[in-house]
Every structure is written in structure tokens, then in C-alpha cells.
Design a protein around this motif. Structure first.
Motif, short mmCIF file in Angstrom:
data_model
loop_
_atom_site.label_atom_id
_atom_site.label_comp_id
_atom_site.label_asym_id
_atom_site.label_seq_id
_atom_site.Cartn_x
_atom_site.Cartn_y
_atom_site.Cartn_z
N GLY A 21 -3.87 35.63 28.71
CA GLY A 21 -4.14 36.43 27.53
C GLY A 21 -3.87 35.64 26.27
O GLY A 21 -3.81 34.40 26.28
N PHE A 22 -3.72 36.35 25.15
CA PHE A 22 -3.50 35.67 23.87
C PHE A 22 -2.29 34.76 23.96
O PHE A 22 -1.24 35.12 24.50
N GLY A 23 -2.44 33.56 23.42
CA GLY A 23 -1.34 32.61 23.40
C GLY A 23 -1.38 31.76 22.14
O GLY A 23 -2.45 31.43 21.64
N ALA A 24 -0.20 31.43 21.63
CA ALA A 24 -0.08 30.57 20.46
C ALA A 24 0.76 29.36 20.83
O ALA A 24 1.84 29.49 21.43
N TYR A 25 0.27 28.17 20.46
CA TYR A 25 0.94 26.92 20.83
C TYR A 25 0.99 26.01 19.62
O TYR A 25 0.02 25.89 18.86
N VAL A 26 2.13 25.37 19.42
CA VAL A 26 2.30 24.42 18.32
C VAL A 26 2.71 23.08 18.91
O VAL A 26 3.25 22.99 20.02
N GLY A 27 2.44 22.02 18.15
CA GLY A 27 2.80 20.70 18.62
C GLY A 27 2.98 19.73 17.47
O GLY A 27 2.45 19.93 16.37
N VAL A 28 3.74 18.70 17.74
CA VAL A 28 3.94 17.63 16.77
C VAL A 28 4.06 16.32 17.54
O VAL A 28 4.63 16.29 18.64
N ALA A 29 3.50 15.25 17.00
CA ALA A 29 3.58 13.93 17.63
C ALA A 29 3.83 12.90 16.55
O ALA A 29 3.31 13.02 15.42
N TYR A 30 4.64 11.92 16.89
CA TYR A 30 4.95 10.84 15.95
C TYR A 30 4.83 9.51 16.66
O TYR A 30 5.31 9.34 17.78
N ARG A 31 4.18 8.55 15.99
CA ARG A 31 3.97 7.22 16.56
C ARG A 31 4.53 6.16 15.62
O ARG A 31 4.16 6.11 14.44
N TRP A 32 5.42 5.36 16.15
CA TRP A 32 5.90 4.19 15.40
C TRP A 32 4.99 3.02 15.73
O TRP A 32 4.86 2.63 16.90
N LYS A 33 4.36 2.46 14.72
CA LYS A 33 3.38 1.41 14.95
C LYS A 33 3.91 0.06 14.48
O LYS A 33 4.83 -0.02 13.69
#
Length: 701
Positions: free
Chosen positions: A689-701
Motif C-alpha cells: 500500500g501507500f509508502g513513504a521513503y527517504v534517503g541520503v547518500a554522501y560520497r567522498w571523492k
């Protein structure tokens, strides 16, 4: 049952979007703006795109950078928006995957059939099928889908073709990357990885774990694993790479529901599964591989591969606990050469691959039912084992007959061995079958212009049965002993015609295919599970069947303005008509398992600052749930939305992914029965059913 006409809602929406795109054709647009910006793609991705454009048939290239701009929970997220590919989650890592009707009737979460799967060009699929527990999407850089006979160069002879999942390496990974996803129903996923190039050596290593409560009652699960690879270039003519994948999963099983339950109480669990506390732990699967490439000269190379794969299972779904110990070893050798043949440019590939079960591939069952006097808890009821091997030798050639007209030809020989034996409580239940088969291929490709290509091919596919099917398809003797049976190879002759290109309305791809299938391996549940008995599932060779369909994709630039942003639309439509050919019992009935019409689309706005927002939809027609076509699921339409931000340096990103905005109640997958006689039977897995998802990603280059 005769095929119905196309779903008006999906085709109407497709036509509306095409018309909208065409209306923008008058605006000044450069062709380079239609395609994905080349500056944002790695050299390997561009090389893969060019290589797939040279295939004489339908292909898909999936860039995981785009997939990663939202929730990446399972292989379903990887294979979304791909024409010709049906991929739906069963509520955990296991998905129901079908390409051109492959494995349409197999239960989701079991060993996949009909699609040959590779990791980094090395075999994952074996005689026992394709297990799913090693599919962690965040370990991937891209995926390449070669539909139908177009996986020939990889030694794939299955009806559905091949999928090659390509891992990150030190050349395309950040020295350190952190990613966190969280959302509805306890979903949480954590990922950390590192990759670098250190002179002639490069490495990549990733650790990922996930947990979720599940949509249905009693459907929680968890997973954790590690992936790593290290490559070394000895000199410009010799390089090697070692691979490791290890992953554990544990899933509670909610079981399948009726259509009435999905409509009124989709989060319920099947009472039988709930009473048994059914689960499927995967105690830990290991995949070790090596690929070494020798560049013999500027026009030829030799690739050698070796794989060890161990995948035990602990199945606690029925009244008996089933422990399975699978392991196999694979070897491959491919020689590729470019030269001139009779004054024409030519490319030749000669390949060999072989996968063999190791001697410990077997299983044992133990009774788990309480209050059973005839067989108390802990009683060993049966020992049996599976053995199998597949060996394929293939040779193919691509010859430019005249400028821009290419002839593709090939022939593959396959030798298969299948053995199954029951050694307890009675010895002697054994079957051993050995088969030689062949698969020729002939195709044409004409590059009318750099923006337009047409192709066609005629091919034969071969799919042997799994060793375990020889036992599961057998009747019980004396109530306890099982006598295995023999099954024939499934074969199909397929004609495919298609075209692809670039135009003012976008990048498009269109393919039509017709497959005449003989001895199709169809699985069916003939008896549902009860509190004291397991379900009875059998596999058998069907009477002649037909698989035909249309696969279409369109990526369109609807509007754009410098400094303001661009609005684009991507669409994928799959028409699947799979039916019997004058079966004595079922006539021309449709084969159950997947929808005839399947449509996905995403309308997206991208701002130069890195902000993006999109609306998406997924539509599917009804699905027959039994071979008698006595009861279908309901059609459905889903809506979703996403917003996100990627920094200009591409060092960090964040996103919000909203799924099933209208909380639609629908059947995501179907595990067919034989003949339900119009009764609403528990054969479907409800979609989330209805779903809410959050995300964050960080890359050290």
C-alpha cells in the motif's frame, strides 16, 4: 480463451504522451539533449551502450545512478521501466521475473527459471535455477538485459535471454560512500562502500544490511552481506579480477491471499502460514569468481572465468522442514576476434561454459508438525539429492555484407545431465537423464542512419528442467516414497523484428516477437497447503504453446529552457500474449501468471541546480490465476511521486520517494493453480500500500 484487445487506458495514455512529445518537436532541440548527457556517464557505460546497439535484437541498459535516485530495496527497483521485463516483488528479496514468458508460473522467491543470469559476465544461474539472495542492487554499477535469443554471445539459450549485473570497481566508485534509506513499515537500509585505483591495482568493497516489518502480517525480514572485487593489470595485454559476494537473508512468510482478502484485508497473512510460523532463512550464500583477460593483439582477446557458488537453504514453509545444500562450480572461456572476411569486416566469438553441481548438492526433510503420533517432531521422513550439469559450446559471427548491413549467425550445442535420487526411507528412487540439444541463430541489422536502425532474427532456445523438478513432479508411492520422473527439454523457435532510433520526440525502441514453444515446463499447485499437509506442486511438459508480444519504450524531451530546466517523460509498455495451441483440455486458454498489458511511465522535471521531481504510474491488466482461466485478478493502476536533490559536484544527494499514493489494493504476483472452477482461491501476493521513503547518500571523492 482468446486474447482480448489492448487495455484502452494504458494505450490511451501512451498515445497522449506521444502526442505531447510530438507537439514539442517544433521547438529547437539538439539530438544530444534527447539522449542522456554523455558527460555524466562513465566510459564503461558509454561502451556498454554502443555494444548493445550492435545486437541484432531487443536489449536494455540500466544505469544504477538513475535507479539510486530513489528507494533501492530489491531487484524490482532495478528492472523498473524496462520494456519486455515483468518484475514484481513478493514482499521480500524474492521477485517474480519474466521476460517473454519465462518462468511465468513459478512462485516468486523460488529459484528463477528461463533467464540466464550473470555477475560481471560470470555465471550465477546453474542447473538448479537462479537463487535470489545475492541480488543486492547497491553493489551494482549497471545491468544489461539481452531479451530472448539476444543473449547468445553470453552462452544464454533460455527463452527469456540473459541479464548481466555489473559490479562497481575502483574505477567508478568513490573512496568512501555512505547511504541510508528509511521509510514505511520499519524499512531501513544502510550501506557503506569504498573503491580506489592504486596504480595497477584497484579495489571495491561494500557492506550492506536491511530490515523491514513487511506489508502483510508475518512478513518481516532482514538481510546483510558483503561484496568485494580487486583487479590488477599486469601489463597492457593481461588483467585479472577476483570477485566475492556473501549475503544472508531471513524472511517470515505471510503466504498468498484470495482476491476478496486483497480487496478487504490485504495486510492479513494466510492462516496456514501464520499457524506454522512459516519462514525461509538463507543461512548464507557465497559466490567467488575470477575473470582473466588476455589481449592477444589489437583485434583479439581471450577471457577465462572460474566461479564457485554455495547456496544453502533452510525452508520452514510446510509441515516438514527442508534443508537444502546446493553448491556448484562453473568455468567459462571466450575468444573474440575482429578481422576481415572476403574483404568485409567480421567479428567472431567462440565460447564455452560449463556449470556442475558438486557432490554435496542434496536435501533432507524433518517433520515439524505438533501432536503427530505417526511421525513425532524431529522424525526424519526423507533424504534425497539433486545432481546436474550444463555445458554449452557456441560460435557466432557478425559480418558486414554491405556498408551498414550486418549478418549475424551462430550455433550453440548444449549437453545437460540431470539426476535425482531418493535414498530414505526407501532406496532406489532415482532418475538420470542426459541430453544433447542445439540452438542456431540467424539475424540481420541495418543501420539506415545514425539515428535509425532496424533488425530481425530467427533463433531456437533450449531450457532443460531443474533436477529438483524430477522429484517434485512425482507422485508419492506408499504415502512416503517418491519415484522421480523424466522431463523433456523445453524448446522454442522465435522470430523477432524490431527497430530503434532517435528523433525529435525522443529515443525509442520497438520489438515484436513470436515464439512457438514445445514441451514448455509449466509448474502448477494441484493441492493447497493445510495445517497438516504441504502444498503439492508439480512441473510437467505442456502441449504446444505460443508466446508472442510487443515491447516498446520511449524517452521523450517534452520541454526545456536554458537556466530553467527540462521536462522529460520515459515510458515502457509490454504486451504479452501467451496461450495454448489447441490443448486437448484447455484449448487456446491464456497461460496464467502475468498480465497481458503492462505499462510504466515517469514524468520528470530536472533543474540545473540539481533539484528534480517526478510523477510516475504503473498499470497492469487482469491476470488469470489458473490454467482453466476460471478466475482472474483485477486490473490496477498505481501512482507515485518523488523529489530529490543532487549536488553540482555529485558528492551528496537526498530524496523522498512516495509509492502507491492512492493506497490501491492489488495483486502484485500470482502463483497459478490448475483449475479453481471459478472459486476465489488464495493464489496472489498483495502489492504494498501507500509508502513513504527517504534517503541520503554522501560520497567522498
Amino acid at each position: 480463451m482468446r486474447p482480448s484487445l489492448p487495455c484502452p487506458s494504458s494505450l490511451g495514455l501512451l498515445g497522449l504522451f506521444i502526442a505531447s512529445a510530438s507537439a514539442q518537436a517544433a521547438a529547437p532541440l539538439e539530438l544530444g539533449q534527447v539522449l542522456i548527457d554523455a558527460q555524466q556517464q562513465s566510459a564503461e557505460l558509454n561502451e556498454a551502450r554502443e555494444r548493445l546497439q550492435q545486437v541484432h535484437g531487443g536489449t536494455n541498459l540500466i544505469d544504477m545512478q538513475r535507479v539510486g535516485q530513489g528507494r533501492v530495496a530489491s531487484n524490482q527497483d532495478v528492472l523498473a521501466y524496462q520494456p519486455g521485463v515483468f518484475a514484481q516483488s513478493a514482499g521480500n528479496d524474492g521477485i517474480k521475473l519474466s521476460i517473454r514468458g519465462s518462468g511465468i508460473n513459478r512462485a516468486p522467491g523460488s529459484h528463477g527459471s528461463g533467464v540466464y543470469t550473470l555477475f560481471d559476465g560470470l555465471p550465477l544461474s546453474g542447473p538448479g535455477g537462479t537463487p535470489y539472495e545475492l541480488f543486492e542492487p547497491l553493489w551494482l554499477s549497471r545491468a544489461e538485459v539481452l531479451r530472448g535469443a539476444n543473449g547468445f554471445a553470453q552462452g544464454a539459450l533460455a527463452l527469456g535471454g540473459a541479464i548481466n549485473y555489473v559490479s562497481h570497481t575502483g574505477y567508478d566508485a568513490a573512496p568512501l560512500e555512505l547511504r541510508l534509506e528509511a521509510g514505511s513499515r520499519g524499512y531501513m537500509k544502510r550501506h557503506v562502500s569504498s573503491g580506489q585505483v592504486l596504480g595497477d591495482l584497484d579495489y571495491y568493497v561494500a557492506l550492506t544490511d536491511a530490515e523491514y516489518d513487511g506489508y502483510q502480517q508475518h512478513s518481516s525480514g532482514s538481510a546483510k552481506g558483503i561484496a568485494a572485487n580487486v583487479g590488477y593489470r599486469f601489463n597492457p595485454n593481461l588483467e585479472t579480477r577476483f570477485y566475492l559476494r556473501y549475503r544472508e537473508t531471513e524472511n517470515d512468510l505471510a503466504g498468498r491471499l484470495t482476491q476478496a482478502q486483497i480487496k478487504h484485508d490485504p495486510r492479513a497473512a494466510n492462516p496456514v502460514y501464520l499457524a506454522r510460523d512459516a519462514s525461509r532463512p538463507q543461512p548464507g550464500s557465497t559466490w567467488l569468481g575470477n575473470k582473466t583477460t588476455f589481449y592477444l593483439d589489437d583485434d583479439s582477446r581471450l577471457e577465462a572465468g572460474l566461479v564457485y557458488h554455495d547456496y544453502p537453504m533452510d525452508l520452514r514453509e510446510g509441515p516438514n522442514r527442508l534443508k537444502v545444500a546446493y553448491s556448484d562450480v562453473s568455468g567459462s572461456l571466450n575468444y573474440v576476434r575482429r578481422d576481415t572476411l572476403f574483404g568485409h569486416e567480421s567479428k567472431t566469438t567462440v565460447g564455452w561454459r560449463s556449470t556442475k553441481h558438486l557432490p554435496n548438492a542434496g536435501a533432507s526433510e524433518f517433520v515439524r508438525v505438533q501432536n503427530t503420533t505417526s511421525a513425532p517432531v524431529g522424525t526424519r521422513t526423507r533424504d534425497f539429492s539433486y545432481q546436474g550439469s550444463d555445458s554449452v559450446l557456441h560460435i557466432g559471427n557478425e559480418l558486414e555484407l554491405i556498408p551498414n548491413l550486418w549478418l549475424s549467425s551462430g550455433l550453440a550445442m548444449i549437453y545437460t545431465r540431470r539426476e535425482s535420487a531418493v535414498s530414505y526411507p526407501l532406496d532406489g528412487g532415482k532418475v538420470s537423464q542426459h541430453d544433447w540439444d542445439y540452438a542456431p541463430r540467424l539475424g540481420l541489422r541495418y543501420d539506415i542512419s545514425p539515428q535509425l536502425q532496424v533488425y530481425g532474427n530467427l533463433s531456437r532456445s533450449v531450457e532443460p528442467p531443474h533436477p529438483w523438478a524430477l522429484i517434485w513432479s512425482s507422485p508419492a508411492i506408499g504415502g512416503r516414497q517418491i519415484q522421480p520422473i523424466e522431463l523433456q527439454n523445453q524448446t522454442a523457435t522465435t522470430l523477432e523484428l524490431g527497430a530503434r532510433g532517435d528523433a525529435a520526440w525522443g529515443h525509442w525502441d520497438l520489438a515484436w516477437y513470436y515464439s512457438a514453444v514445445r514441451h514448455e515446463l509449466l509448474t502448477v499447485e494441484t493441492q493447497a497447503a493445510s495445517l497438516t499437509t504441504a502444498s503439492i506442486v508439480g512441473e510437467a511438459n505442456a502441449s504446444p504453446t505460443v508466446h508472442q508480444g510487443i515491447e516498446a519504450a520511449l524517452d521523450s524531451p517534452l520541454w526545456q529552457r536554458a537556466g530553467v530546466g527540462r521536462l522529460s517523460l520515459r515510458q515502457a509498455y509490454t504486451f504479452s500474449d501467451f496461450h495454448y495451441r489447441d490443448d486437448p483440455q484447455f484449448g487456446d486458454n491464456r497461460l496464467p501468471g502475468i498480465p497481458m498489458h503492462y505499462y510504466q511511465a515517469e514524468l520528470r522535471f530536472d533543474h540545473p541546480s540539481g533539484f528534480y521531481a517526478g510523477l510516475n504510474t504503473q498499470m497492469a491488466s487482469k491476470v488469470q490465476v489458473d490454467y482453466a482461466n476460471s478466475y482472474p485478478t483485477d486490473p490496477y493502476a498505481l501512482l507515485g511521486a518523488s523529489v530529490g536533490y543532487t549536488s553540482p559536484k555529485d558528492d551528496w544527494q537526498t530524496w523522498l520517494d512516495l509509492r502507491n499514493l492512492t493506497n490501491e489494493r492489488y495483486a502484485a504476483t500470482v502463483t497459478p493453480g490448475y483449475n479453481d472452477k471459478g472459486v476465489d482461491t488464495a493464489r496472489s501476493t498483495p502489492g504494498e500500500g501507500f509508502g513513504a521513503y527517504v534517503g541520503v547518500a554522501y560520497r567522498w571523492k
